[in-house]
Design a protein around this motif. Sequence first.
Motif, PDB file in Angstrom:
ATOM      1  N   PRO A 427       0.538  20.300 -33.040  1.00  0.00           N
ATOM      2  CA  PRO A 427      -0.076  19.632 -31.877  1.00  0.00           C
ATOM      3  C   PRO A 427      -0.722  20.646 -30.940  1.00  0.00           C
ATOM      4  CG  PRO A 427       2.144  18.813 -32.278  1.00  0.00           C
ATOM      5  CD  PRO A 427       1.973  20.014 -33.158  1.00  0.00           C
ATOM      6  N   GLU A 428      -1.654  20.146 -30.159  1.00  0.00           N
ATOM      7  CA  GLU A 428      -2.391  20.971 -29.202  1.00  0.00           C
ATOM      8  C   GLU A 428      -1.799  20.793 -27.794  1.00  0.00           C
ATOM      9  OE1 GLU A 428      -6.997  21.486 -27.583  1.00  0.00           O
ATOM     10  OE2 GLU A 428      -6.444  19.869 -28.967  1.00  0.00           O
ATOM     11  N   VAL A 429      -1.764  21.864 -27.009  1.00  0.00           N
ATOM     12  CA  VAL A 429      -1.245  21.823 -25.627  1.00  0.00           C
ATOM     13  C   VAL A 429      -2.419  21.867 -24.671  1.00  0.00           C
ATOM     14  CG1 VAL A 429       0.127  22.990 -23.871  1.00  0.00           C
ATOM     15  CG2 VAL A 429       0.948  22.880 -26.229  1.00  0.00           C
ATOM     16  N   LEU A 430      -2.540  20.839 -23.809  1.00  0.00           N
ATOM     17  CA  LEU A 430      -3.586  20.776 -22.786  1.00  0.00           C
ATOM     18  C   LEU A 430      -2.944  20.986 -21.417  1.00  0.00           C
ATOM     19  CD1 LEU A 430      -5.548  17.650 -24.084  1.00  0.00           C
ATOM     20  CD2 LEU A 430      -5.975  20.073 -24.572  1.00  0.00           C
ATOM     21  N   LEU A 431      -3.440  21.985 -20.677  1.00  0.00           N
ATOM     22  CA  LEU A 431      -2.870  22.323 -19.363  1.00  0.00           C
ATOM     23  C   LEU A 431      -3.831  21.915 -18.265  1.00  0.00           C
ATOM     24  CD1 LEU A 431      -0.679  23.668 -17.619  1.00  0.00           C
ATOM     25  CD2 LEU A 431      -1.889  25.852 -17.959  1.00  0.00           C
ATOM     26  N   GLU A 432      -3.326  21.129 -17.295  1.00  0.00           N
ATOM     27  CA  GLU A 432      -4.105  20.726 -16.122  1.00  0.00           C
ATOM     28  C   GLU A 432      -3.336  21.194 -14.884  1.00  0.00           C
ATOM     29  OE1 GLU A 432      -4.880  16.580 -16.136  1.00  0.00           O
ATOM     30  OE2 GLU A 432      -5.565  16.550 -18.234  1.00  0.00           O
ATOM     31  N   ALA A 433      -3.649  22.398 -14.426  1.00  0.00           N
ATOM     32  CA  ALA A 433      -2.943  22.973 -13.283  1.00  0.00           C
ATOM     33  C   ALA A 433      -3.809  24.054 -12.667  1.00  0.00           C
ATOM     34  CB  ALA A 433      -1.595  23.554 -13.705  1.00  0.00           C
ATOM     35  N   PRO A 434      -3.697  24.296 -11.365  1.00  0.00           N
ATOM     36  CA  PRO A 434      -4.438  25.394 -10.749  1.00  0.00           C
ATOM     37  C   PRO A 434      -3.916  26.732 -11.262  1.00  0.00           C
ATOM     38  CG  PRO A 434      -2.884  24.439  -9.185  1.00  0.00           C
ATOM     39  CD  PRO A 434      -2.880  23.549 -10.390  1.00  0.00           C
ATOM     40  N   ARG A 471       0.671  18.683 -16.856  1.00  0.00           N
ATOM     41  CA  ARG A 471      -0.037  18.603 -15.569  1.00  0.00           C
ATOM     42  C   ARG A 471       0.898  19.059 -14.451  1.00  0.00           C
ATOM     43  NH1 ARG A 471      -1.547  13.554 -17.705  1.00  0.00           N
ATOM     44  NH2 ARG A 471      -0.042  12.550 -16.307  1.00  0.00           N
ATOM     45  N   ALA A 472       0.349  19.833 -13.550  1.00  0.00           N
ATOM     46  CA  ALA A 472       1.124  20.312 -12.395  1.00  0.00           C
ATOM     47  C   ALA A 472       0.275  20.168 -11.147  1.00  0.00           C
ATOM     48  CB  ALA A 472       1.542  21.769 -12.594  1.00  0.00           C
ATOM     49  N   ARG A 473       0.899  19.698 -10.059  1.00  0.00           N
ATOM     50  CA  ARG A 473       0.157  19.506  -8.812  1.00  0.00           C
ATOM     51  C   ARG A 473       1.145  19.477  -7.646  1.00  0.00           C
ATOM     52  NH1 ARG A 473       0.488  14.280  -6.821  1.00  0.00           N
ATOM     53  NH2 ARG A 473       1.587  12.794  -8.164  1.00  0.00           N
ATOM     54  N   VAL A 483       5.164  16.587 -18.253  1.00  0.00           N
ATOM     55  CA  VAL A 483       4.952  16.931 -19.660  1.00  0.00           C
ATOM     56  C   VAL A 483       4.889  15.614 -20.457  1.00  0.00           C
ATOM     57  CG1 VAL A 483       5.821  18.172 -21.666  1.00  0.00           C
ATOM     58  CG2 VAL A 483       6.151  19.127 -19.372  1.00  0.00           C
ATOM     59  N   GLU A 484       3.750  15.348 -21.109  1.00  0.00           N
ATOM     60  CA  GLU A 484       3.563  14.106 -21.847  1.00  0.00           C
ATOM     61  C   GLU A 484       3.285  14.420 -23.322  1.00  0.00           C
ATOM     62  OE1 GLU A 484       1.525  11.425 -18.292  1.00  0.00           O
ATOM     63  OE2 GLU A 484       0.287  12.238 -19.908  1.00  0.00           O
ATOM     64  N   ASP A 485       3.859  13.599 -24.218  1.00  0.00           N
ATOM     65  CA  ASP A 485       3.598  13.760 -25.653  1.00  0.00           C
ATOM     66  C   ASP A 485       3.081  12.448 -26.226  1.00  0.00           C
ATOM     67  OD1 ASP A 485       5.770  12.022 -26.470  1.00  0.00           O
ATOM     68  OD2 ASP A 485       7.148  13.668 -25.971  1.00  0.00           O
ATOM     69  N   GLU A 486       2.757  12.475 -27.516  1.00  0.00           N
ATOM     70  CA  GLU A 486       2.254  11.283 -28.220  1.00  0.00           C
ATOM     71  C   GLU A 486       3.225  10.834 -29.310  1.00  0.00           C
ATOM     72  OE1 GLU A 486      -1.567  12.455 -29.638  1.00  0.00           O
ATOM     73  OE2 GLU A 486      -2.541  12.157 -27.692  1.00  0.00           O
ATOM     74  N   GLY A 487       4.520  11.061 -29.041  1.00  0.00           N
ATOM     75  CA  GLY A 487       5.549  10.718 -30.008  1.00  0.00           C
ATOM     76  C   GLY A 487       5.959   9.262 -29.938  1.00  0.00           C
ATOM     77  N   PRO A 488       7.073   8.925 -30.571  1.00  0.00           N
ATOM     78  CA  PRO A 488       7.538   7.533 -30.615  1.00  0.00           C
ATOM     79  C   PRO A 488       8.149   7.049 -29.312  1.00  0.00           C
ATOM     80  CG  PRO A 488       9.104   8.949 -31.738  1.00  0.00           C
ATOM     81  CD  PRO A 488       7.949   9.825 -31.356  1.00  0.00           C
ATOM     82  N   GLY A 489       8.308   7.923 -28.361  1.00  0.00           N
ATOM     83  CA  GLY A 489       8.925   7.509 -27.097  1.00  0.00           C
ATOM     84  C   GLY A 489      10.441   7.578 -27.145  1.00  0.00           C
ATOM     85  N   ILE A 490      11.050   7.016 -26.107  1.00  0.00           N
ATOM     86  CA  ILE A 490      12.503   7.059 -25.954  1.00  0.00           C
ATOM     87  C   ILE A 490      13.010   5.632 -25.856  1.00  0.00           C
ATOM     88  CG2 ILE A 490      14.407   7.953 -24.544  1.00  0.00           C
ATOM     89  CD1 ILE A 490      12.394   9.968 -23.353  1.00  0.00           C
ATOM     90  N   PRO A 491      14.081   5.296 -26.589  1.00  0.00           N
ATOM     91  CA  PRO A 491      14.644   3.950 -26.432  1.00  0.00           C
ATOM     92  C   PRO A 491      14.951   3.659 -24.966  1.00  0.00           C
ATOM     93  CG  PRO A 491      15.653   5.069 -28.290  1.00  0.00           C
ATOM     94  CD  PRO A 491      14.820   6.092 -27.592  1.00  0.00           C
ATOM     95  N   GLU A 492      14.564   2.499 -24.494  1.00  0.00           N
ATOM     96  CA  GLU A 492      14.720   2.166 -23.071  1.00  0.00           C
ATOM     97  C   GLU A 492      16.168   2.313 -22.602  1.00  0.00           C
ATOM     98  OE1 GLU A 492      12.499   1.523 -20.798  1.00  0.00           O
ATOM     99  OE2 GLU A 492      10.803   1.708 -22.179  1.00  0.00           O
ATOM    100  N   ALA A 493      17.104   1.991 -23.486  1.00  0.00           N
ATOM    101  CA  ALA A 493      18.515   2.077 -23.097  1.00  0.00           C
ATOM    102  C   ALA A 493      19.014   3.513 -23.050  1.00  0.00           C
ATOM    103  CB  ALA A 493      19.373   1.265 -24.051  1.00  0.00           C
TER     104      ALA A 493
END
Length: 558
Positions: A427-434, A471-473, A483-493
């Motif tokens: 996977p690729e890492v995209l950084l949005e921060a000053p 992203r940092a601000r 920190v965001e990914d495109e994985g399966p997510g986390i079970p709500e419980a």
Amino acid sequence: MPDVGLPSDPAAQTGAAPPPRRRWVSPLLRRILLLNILPPALLAAAMLYLDQYQNGLLAAEVEAMRTQARIYAGGIAEAATRMQDDRAVLVPEIARPLLRRLVDPSPNTQARLFDNTGLVVADSRVREGAGGAVVTEPLAPPEPRGAFSLTVAGLYDRLLSLLPRGSRPDVEVDVNPDAPSFDWQPNLGPDRREELRLALEGGVTPYIRRTADGRLLVSVAEPARRGNQPVGIVLLTREAREVDQRLFEIRASVLGIFGVALVVTVALSFYLAQTLASPIMQLAGSAAAMRQGEGRAGSVPPGLLRREDEIGILARDLQSAARALWARIDTNERFAADVAHELRNPLTSVRSAIETLRRIENPEQQRRLLAIIAEDAVRMDRLIADISDSSRVDAELSRTVAVPVDVAPILATLAELHLATRKPEDPEVLLEAPAEGLTVRGVEGRLVQVFRNLLGNALSFSPAQGRVCVRARPAGAMVEVVVEDEGPGIPEAKLEHIFERFYSERPSGERFGQHSGLGLSICRQIVEGLRGTIAAENRRDAAGKVVGARFIVRLPVA
């Protein structure tokens, strides 16, 4: 089995100090009493030291007696003299009754008339009785004093004996109590020519003394002149009873005020001690009970917790510290149980593999069992390393001083490091921060561990050639890192459970035992130790479908 003499006191058995004993008069109460009583006592002592006021009263008394003596001297010079060879001569037969008539309105006064040679011509206390006998009238007895006045006078005299005494200007003082009470004035006889000359010229200093029976006597001398010719000396002596009476009244008032102030001060001191010393003793008892394992739910009295002053703040802080301590103890107990449980699984696997290895002789099966043992050993080594790191986090954060740390360069370095080692399918890492300016208070090494762990976790869940966005601000008084990914997510419980120790929710297809389940738990320890927050949530598209996970870290701005 012989008795080894163990102490029966539980505090002695545990090595803890016994709880503080309650005293009737605590050291704090003694200090409060001393500090509160000392100022009014010094004020009372200063007001009892009334020399200046007494000097003023005596000066007024002396001035009044001088005026009275001048009147007596003028009257005698005009009415009790005759001219002889152009010289005024004093006539004793006329002077004696005239002097008595002048002194009669003043019962506490004695007047003596001396001629120019220093001989006594007339005395207001000497009268001619029946048959020509000479009678000397006794002095009026001192006014009786009660027990209280005698006590006050005695205490005052003792106090004055310890204090320095200033001299009274223009007053000759004799404080000899052994002088006879009938000798009311210094000797102006013919053997003291210098004093006689001064008296004829009007230069005798007023004379004040106190007799053995407590009389305060004031004597003044004034010359009697007819024209410019001195014909005698009038010596006037008076008992200054009003001076003593006024001084006694002032002293009694001062002592009365001091007594009232003392009672109020003692009452206020006890009240202050009850609001300070007693609560402190209660807090000390609560601390001793906590040290001995009592008061798990809180042993601080509720009344102290409701107070809005410094004692209430201390009580609430003590209660919070006790609860935090018990929470830390409970956490350590659970951690020890979890460690035992997590280590038991690979140990059980190793033991089972070893027992099986002893029974089989197939080389291929033996190699597979040895591979299992090796993997379990690696798993235990990783687990022990993570457990050690987790146990060191709290201690390290409590010892290390937080300093300003800019997180922007840390995130940029982690992104560049991933880019340098990235394979085409990763996977690729995209950084949005000053480039800079995201400064927080923290420990740089531990912040690197948090962001590296979150980034590695996101990369492991993202699909091949996917994207991980960092992203940092600034967000008010906080700095926010997402920190965001495109994985399966986390079970709500499980959104909160993923931060618990040894909890692991890994992607499908990953081999078991590659992670200890302590990564996110350590991240939370570090972030909360730096007074920040960390949370997890799922990313959703417009249709509400889960498209990945999001971790949000907020740290206070430096």
